[in-house]
Design a protein around this motif. Structure first.
Motif, PDB file in Angstrom:
ATOM      1  N   ILE A 257       8.875  16.466   3.800  1.00 36.11           N
ATOM      2  CA  ILE A 257       9.383  15.142   3.417  1.00 36.11           C
ATOM      3  C   ILE A 257       8.285  14.443   2.624  1.00 36.11           C
ATOM      4  O   ILE A 257       7.114  14.499   2.998  1.00 36.11           O
ATOM      5  CB  ILE A 257       9.733  14.305   4.666  1.00 36.11           C
ATOM      6  N   LEU A 258       8.670  13.839   1.527  1.00 34.56           N
ATOM      7  CA  LEU A 258       7.701  13.095   0.705  1.00 34.56           C
ATOM      8  C   LEU A 258       8.121  11.630   0.677  1.00 34.56           C
ATOM      9  O   LEU A 258       9.212  11.292   0.210  1.00 34.56           O
ATOM     10  CB  LEU A 258       7.678  13.686  -0.716  1.00 34.56           C
ATOM     11  N   LEU A 259       7.224  10.788   1.185  1.00 28.85           N
ATOM     12  CA  LEU A 259       7.513   9.353   1.239  1.00 28.85           C
ATOM     13  C   LEU A 259       6.924   8.676   0.011  1.00 28.85           C
ATOM     14  O   LEU A 259       5.706   8.656  -0.164  1.00 28.85           O
ATOM     15  CB  LEU A 259       6.856   8.810   2.521  1.00 28.85           C
ATOM     16  N   CYS A 260       7.776   8.155  -0.837  1.00 23.88           N
ATOM     17  CA  CYS A 260       7.316   7.538  -2.099  1.00 23.88           C
ATOM     18  C   CYS A 260       8.008   6.199  -2.282  1.00 23.88           C
ATOM     19  O   CYS A 260       8.831   6.041  -3.181  1.00 23.88           O
ATOM     20  CB  CYS A 260       7.702   8.425  -3.275  1.00 23.88           C
ATOM     21  N   VAL A 261       7.705   5.240  -1.428  1.00 24.72           N
ATOM     22  CA  VAL A 261       8.434   3.982  -1.537  1.00 24.72           C
ATOM     23  C   VAL A 261       7.569   2.848  -2.089  1.00 24.72           C
ATOM     24  O   VAL A 261       7.929   1.686  -1.982  1.00 24.72           O
ATOM     25  CB  VAL A 261       9.063   3.563  -0.197  1.00 24.72           C
ATOM     26  N   GLY A 262       6.444   3.193  -2.662  1.00 24.87           N
ATOM     27  CA  GLY A 262       5.659   2.165  -3.331  1.00 24.87           C
ATOM     28  C   GLY A 262       4.231   2.077  -2.836  1.00 24.87           C
ATOM     29  O   GLY A 262       3.805   2.847  -1.973  1.00 24.87           O
ATOM     30  N   ARG A 263       3.504   1.152  -3.436  1.00 29.01           N
ATOM     31  CA  ARG A 263       2.095   0.960  -3.107  1.00 29.01           C
ATOM     32  C   ARG A 263       1.844  -0.520  -2.876  1.00 29.01           C
ATOM     33  O   ARG A 263       2.609  -1.363  -3.355  1.00 29.01           O
ATOM     34  CB  ARG A 263       1.220   1.493  -4.264  1.00 29.01           C
ATOM     35  N   LYS A 264       0.782  -0.816  -2.133  1.00 27.97           N
ATOM     36  CA  LYS A 264       0.461  -2.228  -1.885  1.00 27.97           C
ATOM     37  C   LYS A 264      -1.018  -2.473  -2.182  1.00 27.97           C
ATOM     38  O   LYS A 264      -1.860  -1.579  -1.975  1.00 27.97           O
ATOM     39  CB  LYS A 264       0.813  -2.632  -0.452  1.00 27.97           C
ATOM     40  N   PRO A 265      -1.339  -3.693  -2.662  1.00 23.84           N
ATOM     41  CA  PRO A 265      -2.730  -3.995  -2.995  1.00 23.84           C
ATOM     42  C   PRO A 265      -3.665  -3.775  -1.815  1.00 23.84           C
ATOM     43  O   PRO A 265      -3.282  -3.994  -0.666  1.00 23.84           O
ATOM     44  CB  PRO A 265      -2.684  -5.476  -3.383  1.00 23.84           C
ATOM     45  N   LEU A 275      -8.702 -16.005  -1.038  1.00 18.99           N
ATOM     46  CA  LEU A 275      -8.210 -16.321  -2.385  1.00 18.99           C
ATOM     47  C   LEU A 275      -6.695 -16.522  -2.351  1.00 18.99           C
ATOM     48  O   LEU A 275      -6.001 -15.936  -1.519  1.00 18.99           O
ATOM     49  CB  LEU A 275      -8.570 -15.190  -3.355  1.00 18.99           C
ATOM     50  N   GLU A 276      -6.192 -17.338  -3.301  1.00 17.24           N
ATOM     51  CA  GLU A 276      -4.746 -17.602  -3.337  1.00 17.24           C
ATOM     52  C   GLU A 276      -3.996 -16.288  -3.540  1.00 17.24           C
ATOM     53  O   GLU A 276      -4.335 -15.516  -4.441  1.00 17.24           O
ATOM     54  CB  GLU A 276      -4.442 -18.582  -4.476  1.00 17.24           C
ATOM     55  N   PRO A 277      -2.985 -16.025  -2.713  1.00 13.66           N
ATOM     56  CA  PRO A 277      -2.294 -14.733  -2.831  1.00 13.66           C
ATOM     57  C   PRO A 277      -1.192 -14.709  -3.891  1.00 13.66           C
ATOM     58  O   PRO A 277      -0.677 -15.744  -4.303  1.00 13.66           O
ATOM     59  CB  PRO A 277      -1.684 -14.542  -1.441  1.00 13.66           C
ATOM     60  N   ASN A 278      -0.861 -13.490  -4.314  1.00 12.01           N
ATOM     61  CA  ASN A 278       0.244 -13.251  -5.225  1.00 12.01           C
ATOM     62  C   ASN A 278       1.045 -12.125  -4.586  1.00 12.01           C
ATOM     63  O   ASN A 278       0.543 -11.008  -4.489  1.00 12.01           O
ATOM     64  CB  ASN A 278      -0.311 -12.779  -6.567  1.00 12.01           C
ATOM     65  N   ARG A 279       2.287 -12.393  -4.186  1.00 12.23           N
ATOM     66  CA  ARG A 279       3.007 -11.422  -3.355  1.00 12.23           C
ATOM     67  C   ARG A 279       2.040 -10.966  -2.250  1.00 12.23           C
ATOM     68  O   ARG A 279       1.490 -11.798  -1.550  1.00 12.23           O
ATOM     69  CB  ARG A 279       3.548 -10.265  -4.190  1.00 12.23           C
ATOM     70  N   ASP A 285      -4.624 -15.700 -13.130  1.00 11.08           N
ATOM     71  CA  ASP A 285      -3.986 -16.373 -14.267  1.00 11.08           C
ATOM     72  C   ASP A 285      -4.083 -15.471 -15.499  1.00 11.08           C
ATOM     73  O   ASP A 285      -4.467 -14.297 -15.392  1.00 11.08           O
ATOM     74  CB  ASP A 285      -4.595 -17.765 -14.489  1.00 11.08           C
ATOM     75  N   SER A 286      -3.773 -16.004 -16.674  1.00 13.39           N
ATOM     76  CA  SER A 286      -3.733 -15.147 -17.864  1.00 13.39           C
ATOM     77  C   SER A 286      -5.134 -14.730 -18.339  1.00 13.39           C
ATOM     78  O   SER A 286      -5.268 -13.942 -19.264  1.00 13.39           O
ATOM     79  CB  SER A 286      -2.976 -15.848 -18.991  1.00 13.39           C
ATOM     80  N   GLY A 299      -6.158  -5.269 -12.225  1.00 12.39           N
ATOM     81  CA  GLY A 299      -5.568  -4.008 -11.777  1.00 12.39           C
ATOM     82  C   GLY A 299      -4.518  -4.210 -10.700  1.00 12.39           C
ATOM     83  O   GLY A 299      -3.987  -5.316 -10.515  1.00 12.39           O
ATOM     84  N   ASP A 300      -4.257  -3.147  -9.954  1.00 17.01           N
ATOM     85  CA  ASP A 300      -3.181  -3.156  -8.950  1.00 17.01           C
ATOM     86  C   ASP A 300      -3.345  -4.280  -7.926  1.00 17.01           C
ATOM     87  O   ASP A 300      -2.370  -4.674  -7.282  1.00 17.01           O
ATOM     88  CB  ASP A 300      -3.166  -1.816  -8.185  1.00 17.01           C
ATOM     89  N   ILE A 301      -4.558  -4.765  -7.745  1.00 17.35           N
ATOM     90  CA  ILE A 301      -4.826  -5.785  -6.730  1.00 17.35           C
ATOM     91  C   ILE A 301      -3.997  -7.055  -6.942  1.00 17.35           C
ATOM     92  O   ILE A 301      -3.719  -7.780  -5.990  1.00 17.35           O
ATOM     93  CB  ILE A 301      -6.358  -6.110  -6.660  1.00 17.35           C
ATOM     94  N   ASN A 302      -3.558  -7.328  -8.188  1.00 14.49           N
ATOM     95  CA  ASN A 302      -2.739  -8.537  -8.372  1.00 14.49           C
ATOM     96  C   ASN A 302      -1.244  -8.248  -8.249  1.00 14.49           C
ATOM     97  O   ASN A 302      -0.417  -9.132  -8.505  1.00 14.49           O
ATOM     98  CB  ASN A 302      -3.091  -9.281  -9.671  1.00 14.49           C
ATOM     99  N   ALA A 303      -0.889  -7.025  -7.874  1.00 12.56           N
ATOM    100  CA  ALA A 303       0.501  -6.652  -7.574  1.00 12.56           C
ATOM    101  C   ALA A 303       1.470  -7.006  -8.699  1.00 12.56           C
ATOM    102  O   ALA A 303       2.620  -7.335  -8.455  1.00 12.56           O
ATOM    103  CB  ALA A 303       0.943  -7.319  -6.266  1.00 12.56           C
TER     104      ALA A 303
END
Ligand code: FAD
Length: 446
Positions: A257-265, A275-279, A285-286, A299-303
């Motif tokens: 079984i391969l579980l591939c339902v996503g990644r999280k920061p 720090l203020e969270p995002n998801r 900011d930009s 990178g991925d850390i800001n989701a």
């Protein structure tokens, strides 16, 4: 004291380190596992290396279609995996030298931010403490394990174990029909595994143009992959996934079984900064600034995008901001590619998003067979290129299925980023014969 501390040596972290050092900053980079991060060690590069072997195998098997006959084509999967590991070692070594050549101090170990007064950040790593004026958080993401009943006791693979196996599984249930799940489905299907994909959404590859996702699904179905869409996983046990759809409850059984339902920061080491969270990540900011004046994140850390090329660009924006160079992050021309056979690639907005926004738009569609090069190189292959323009006929989205759209999608990125209209794009000279010509050719369609 360093000018800049970077936590995380993935595409965001190592590119930022080199750029900041080139810009005159003294830089310390912390990496707890291996330079190159997820992308190089357990993500983009290993998957694409394995997929390339699967494409070579298919090419050899189907050579007769092109008048080239190879008898008894076989593969040695352990050698395919060994080659993948060799490539990773080579590329990691390349990043190490890039850091050395740019005078970046690389510290191997888990970094923990232990203090920040807005002017000086203090970081503990092993027995040592380090200080820096600025901090760039590039801690990336980790596999997300959903709270599905049974998951705590069942044996299953995540993408990391699926990359390491030296044997092709006899059968595989992939939970999650997103990009990673579908790439593995395509990979193991090519090597003879009986693959079943269980996806909660009504179509695979959520976020990709549904017409194109459906074409890829049809292609994979013809090759023997079984799909269960609109299907919710109820329980996971070793070798058995129970799911429900409109018709009731079912079981999908397989050796793996391969579980591939996503990644999280991954907030390890930086959680206490508050720090203020995002998801579930860190809000930026930009300019990739966080809620603290001396801290940036990329990178991925800001989701936000969870792609290596976005991570690299965000890191560039962050360092430019630190160096006082005008720049800003935009997400309107981020490409996404699925490296299956056939490949799928898209850039910019989708038709579904334009419909949801209720704005005026035009669609130009062209079968890939309009490209002589595509016909020459894809015997019996199907493909589609779909171009979306806004009310001013500016190109806002390009979506394609067919080899090698992973390469030519870059032309679409440039057109969208530059704000080109269909007419302007049609005046560009494209090399002939290339598959990319379908983009130019499609401009004739309206
Ligand atoms: P990462 O690459 O995750 O790097 C973060 C690094 O930080 C890690 O090395 C980690 O060890 C380190 N770290 C974390 N916390 C600490 C700490 N406290 N101290 C020290 N070090 C720390 N993206 C694409 O664009 N194209 C693809 O084809 C693609 N394929 C993928 C396939 C798979 C199977 C997976 C899993 C991902 C794929 N991705 C792909 C996504 C891509 O890998 C990520 O978007 C990218 O790696 C994000 O880069 P990053 O620098 O933000 O973080």
């Amino acid at each position: 004291m360093y000018n800049l501390a970077i936590i995380g040596g993935g595409p965001a972290g190592y590119n930022a380190a080199a750029q900041a050092a080139k810009g005159g900053m003294s830089v310390v980079l912390f990496e707890k596992k291996a330079l190159g991060g997820t992308c190089l060690n357990v993500g983009c590069i290993p998957t694409k290396t394995l997929l390339y072997s699967s494409k070579m195998y298919k090419h050899a098997e189907e050579g007769a279609k092109y008048g080239v006959k190879a008898e008894s084509v076989t593969f040695e999967y352990d050698k395919i995996v060994a080659r993948k590991n060799k490539i990773i070692r080579k590329l990691v070594a390349g990043i190490k030298s890039k850091m050395t050549n740019n005078n970046v101090t690389v510290i191997t170990g888990e970094a923990n931010v232990v203090g920040n007064d807005g002017k000086v950040v203090r970081i503990a790593c092993g027995e040592e403490q380090y200080e820096a004026e600025k901090l760039l958080i590039c801690t990336g993401s980790v596999v997300a394990i959903p709270p599905i009943p049974g998951v705590d006791t069942a044996e299953y693979w995540t993408s990391t174990e699926a990359l390491e196996t030296k044997e092709v599984p006899e059968s595989l249930v992939v939970i999650g029909g997103g990009v990673i799940g579908i790439e593995f489905a395509g990979l193991f299907n090519t090597f003879g595994t009986k693959v079943t994909v269980v996806e909660m959404a009504p179509e695979i590859l959520p976020g990709i143009d549904p017409e194109i996702s459906a074409m890829l699904r049809d292609d994979l179905t013809k090759k023997g992959v079984e799909f269960h869409l609109s299907s919710k996983v109820l329980h996971v046990a070793t070798g058995c996934v129970t799911y429900s759809d409109a018709e009731g409850e079912h079981k999908a059984e397989a050796t793996n079984i391969l579980l591939c339902v996503g990644r999280k920061p991954s907030l390890d080491g930086v959680r206490d900064l508050g720090l203020e969270p995002n998801r579930n990540g860190i809000k930026t900011d930009s300019h990739m600034r966080t809620s603290a004046p001396n801290i940036w994140a990329a990178g991925d850390i800001n989701a936000t995008s969870l792609l290596a090329h976005t991570a690299e660009r965000e890191a560039q924006v962050a360092v430019n901001d630190m160096l006082g160079i005008e720049d800003e992050m935009r997400y309107n021309a981020i490409p996404g590619v699925i490296y299956t056979n056939p490949e799928v690639a898209g850039c910019g907005t989708t038709e579904a998003a334009l419909q949801a926004a209720g704005v005026e738009y035009k669609v130009r569609k062209l079968p890939m067979s309009f490209s002589g090069r595509f016909v020459a190189e894809n015997e019996g292959g199907n493909g589609l290129c779909k171009i979306l323009t806004d009310a001013n006929d500016k190109v806002v989205g390009v979506h394609a299925i067919g080899n090698p759209c992973s390469e030519f999608i870059a032309a679409a990125c440039v057109a969208i980023e530059a704000g080109m209209t269909a007419e302007q794009l049609h005046r560009v000279v494209f090399p002939h014969p290339t598959v990319c010509e379908v983009i130019r050719e499609a401009m004739f369609m309206i």
